[in-house]
Design a protein around this motif. Structure first.
Motif, short mmCIF file in Angstrom:
data_model
loop_
_atom_site.label_atom_id
_atom_site.label_comp_id
_atom_site.label_asym_id
_atom_site.label_seq_id
_atom_site.Cartn_x
_atom_site.Cartn_y
_atom_site.Cartn_z
N ALA A 110 66.64 14.44 20.76
CA ALA A 110 65.53 14.35 21.71
C ALA A 110 64.85 15.71 21.88
CB ALA A 110 66.02 13.83 23.06
N LYS A 111 65.65 16.77 21.92
CA LYS A 111 65.08 18.13 22.04
C LYS A 111 64.25 18.46 20.80
CE LYS A 111 68.47 20.19 25.17
NZ LYS A 111 69.53 21.20 25.33
N GLN A 112 64.76 18.09 19.63
CA GLN A 112 64.02 18.34 18.38
C GLN A 112 62.72 17.53 18.35
OE1 GLN A 112 64.62 20.66 16.02
NE2 GLN A 112 62.65 20.02 15.21
N ASP A 113 62.80 16.28 18.78
CA ASP A 113 61.60 15.43 18.82
C ASP A 113 60.56 16.01 19.78
OD1 ASP A 113 62.83 13.73 17.03
OD2 ASP A 113 63.30 12.17 18.51
N LEU A 114 61.03 16.55 20.90
CA LEU A 114 60.13 17.16 21.88
C LEU A 114 59.43 18.38 21.26
CD1 LEU A 114 58.98 17.39 24.74
CD2 LEU A 114 61.01 18.72 25.36
N LYS A 115 60.19 19.22 20.56
CA LYS A 115 59.59 20.41 19.91
C LYS A 115 58.54 19.97 18.89
CE LYS A 115 63.40 23.71 20.26
NZ LYS A 115 64.40 24.47 19.54
N THR A 116 58.86 18.95 18.11
CA THR A 116 57.92 18.45 17.10
C THR A 116 56.66 17.92 17.78
OG1 THR A 116 59.74 17.88 15.62
CG2 THR A 116 57.63 16.81 15.20
N ALA A 117 56.84 17.15 18.85
CA ALA A 117 55.69 16.59 19.57
C ALA A 117 54.83 17.71 20.17
CB ALA A 117 56.17 15.64 20.67
N GLN A 118 55.47 18.73 20.72
CA GLN A 118 54.72 19.84 21.29
C GLN A 118 53.94 20.58 20.20
OE1 GLN A 118 57.97 21.83 23.29
NE2 GLN A 118 57.41 20.97 25.27
N SER A 119 54.57 20.76 19.05
CA SER A 119 53.92 21.43 17.93
C SER A 119 52.73 20.60 17.44
CB SER A 119 54.94 21.64 16.81
OG SER A 119 54.31 22.11 15.65
N ASP A 120 52.96 19.28 17.30
CA ASP A 120 51.88 18.38 16.86
C ASP A 120 50.72 18.39 17.86
OD1 ASP A 120 53.46 17.74 14.70
OD2 ASP A 120 53.99 15.73 15.41
N ARG A 121 51.05 18.42 19.12
CA ARG A 121 50.01 18.42 20.16
C ARG A 121 49.19 19.71 20.09
NH1 ARG A 121 50.53 18.68 26.60
NH2 ARG A 121 48.45 17.99 27.07
N ALA A 122 49.89 20.84 19.90
CA ALA A 122 49.18 22.12 19.78
C ALA A 122 48.27 22.11 18.56
CB ALA A 122 50.18 23.27 19.70
N ALA A 123 48.76 21.57 17.45
CA ALA A 123 47.95 21.49 16.24
C ALA A 123 46.73 20.59 16.47
CB ALA A 123 48.79 20.97 15.08
N ALA A 124 46.93 19.49 17.18
CA ALA A 124 45.83 18.58 17.47
C ALA A 124 44.78 19.25 18.36
CB ALA A 124 46.35 17.30 18.14
N LYS A 125 45.24 20.02 19.35
CA LYS A 125 44.31 20.73 20.23
C LYS A 125 43.50 21.75 19.43
CE LYS A 125 46.39 20.48 24.82
NZ LYS A 125 46.95 21.26 25.93
N ASP A 126 44.17 22.46 18.51
CA ASP A 126 43.48 23.43 17.66
C ASP A 126 42.44 22.73 16.79
OD1 ASP A 126 45.01 25.44 18.75
OD2 ASP A 126 46.36 25.63 17.01
N ALA A 127 42.82 21.59 16.22
CA ALA A 127 41.90 20.84 15.37
C ALA A 127 40.69 20.35 16.17
CB ALA A 127 42.62 19.66 14.71
N ILE A 128 40.92 19.91 17.40
CA ILE A 128 39.83 19.45 18.26
C ILE A 128 38.89 20.60 18.59
CG2 ILE A 128 39.31 18.67 20.62
CD1 ILE A 128 41.71 16.75 20.34
N ALA A 129 39.47 21.76 18.91
CA ALA A 129 38.64 22.92 19.24
C ALA A 129 37.81 23.34 18.03
CB ALA A 129 39.53 24.09 19.71
N GLU A 130 38.43 23.33 16.86
CA GLU A 130 37.72 23.70 15.63
C GLU A 130 36.60 22.70 15.33
OE1 GLU A 130 38.96 24.11 10.99
OE2 GLU A 130 40.39 24.90 12.45
N ALA A 131 36.91 21.41 15.45
CA ALA A 131 35.92 20.37 15.19
C ALA A 131 34.77 20.45 16.19
CB ALA A 131 36.57 18.99 15.24
N THR A 132 35.08 20.75 17.44
CA THR A 132 34.05 20.85 18.47
C THR A 132 33.13 22.04 18.18
OG1 THR A 132 35.46 19.79 20.11
CG2 THR A 132 33.64 21.12 20.96
N ALA A 133 33.71 23.17 17.81
CA ALA A 133 32.90 24.35 17.49
C ALA A 133 31.98 24.06 16.30
CB ALA A 133 33.80 25.55 17.19
N LEU A 134 32.52 23.41 15.28
CA LEU A 134 31.73 23.06 14.10
C LEU A 134 30.62 22.09 14.47
CD1 LEU A 134 31.29 23.23 11.04
CD2 LEU A 134 32.93 21.38 10.78
N ARG A 135 30.93 21.08 15.29
CA ARG A 135 29.93 20.08 15.70
C ARG A 135 28.81 20.76 16.48
NH1 ARG A 135 26.47 16.83 16.13
NH2 ARG A 135 26.48 17.43 13.97
#
Length: 199
Positions: A59-84
């Motif tokens: 569960a701790k490992q899954d949480l770390k993965t989810a947090q990492s995925d969420r951070a990556a998604a936020k970065d992708a959203i910020a990048e896509a928004t800047a490009l848009r």
């Protein structure tokens, strides 16, 4: 009566002693059974603890993965928004330029068709066309020279105004088509961006 009293006390003590001995014998057996049962459960409980610790680690490992995925998604959203935003600004600038140029051409065509070229050449729309003629990479050199000569000489250039009208109509059609393609591309980019944001 003293003797009777002592005998009664003796009887009571004997009864208590027998109860105590009975309790010791049966209580010891119950206690032994309870200890045996607890010892039998120790491996089961140990196994359950190990299993729970494993689940906790997962569960701790899954949480770390989810947090990492969420951070990556936020970065992708910020990048896509800047490009848009950058694309939208470029679109708005190009659309405004095309709108201004198309409007100027439409007015020039109307003035030429009414035989009022001299009056048109005094307007800011004529200056828009002069700038276009000198900077457009899409024009044929002969058309560019004709248009520049007309815009420079004005009403004396009337004999060739039919040719100029044709050049302007062709340019107007080309730019209108380009504007429509530009708007369609922008609409698609907005749609794609919105779909990505909702995903």
């Amino acid at each position: 009566s003293m003797q009777k009293k002592v005998e009664q006390e003796g009887e009571r003590e004997k009864e208590l002693y027998e109860k105590f001995m009975c309790h010791c014998q049966t209580g010891g057996g119950d206690l032994s059974a309870s200890i045996s049962g607890a010892q039998a459960k120790v491996p089961e409980v140990s196994s359950s603890i190990e299993s729970s610790e494993g689940k906790l680690a997962q569960a701790k490992q899954d949480l770390k993965t989810a947090q990492s995925d969420r951070a990556a998604a936020k970065d992708a959203i910020a990048e896509a928004t800047a490009l848009r935003e950058k694309e939208a600004a470029a679109f708005a600038k190009e659309k405004a330029e095309l709108d201004t140029t198309i409007s100027a051409m439409t007015k020039a065509i109307a003035a030429l068709e009414k035989g009022m070229a001299g009056g048109f050449l005094q307007t800011s729309d004529a200056q828009v066309l002069r700038n276009l003629a000198s900077s457009s990479q899409d024009m044929i050199d002969g058309d560019r020279q004709e248009l520049v000569a007309f815009l420079s000489q004005g009403s004396e250039y009337a004999p060739r105004s039919g040719e100029i009208t044709g050049i302007l109509k062709e340019m107007n059609d080309t730019m209108s088509k380009h504007l429509a393609e530009l708007v369609a591309a922008e609409d698609m980019a907005v749609k794609n961006y919105e779909e990505m944001m909702t995903a």
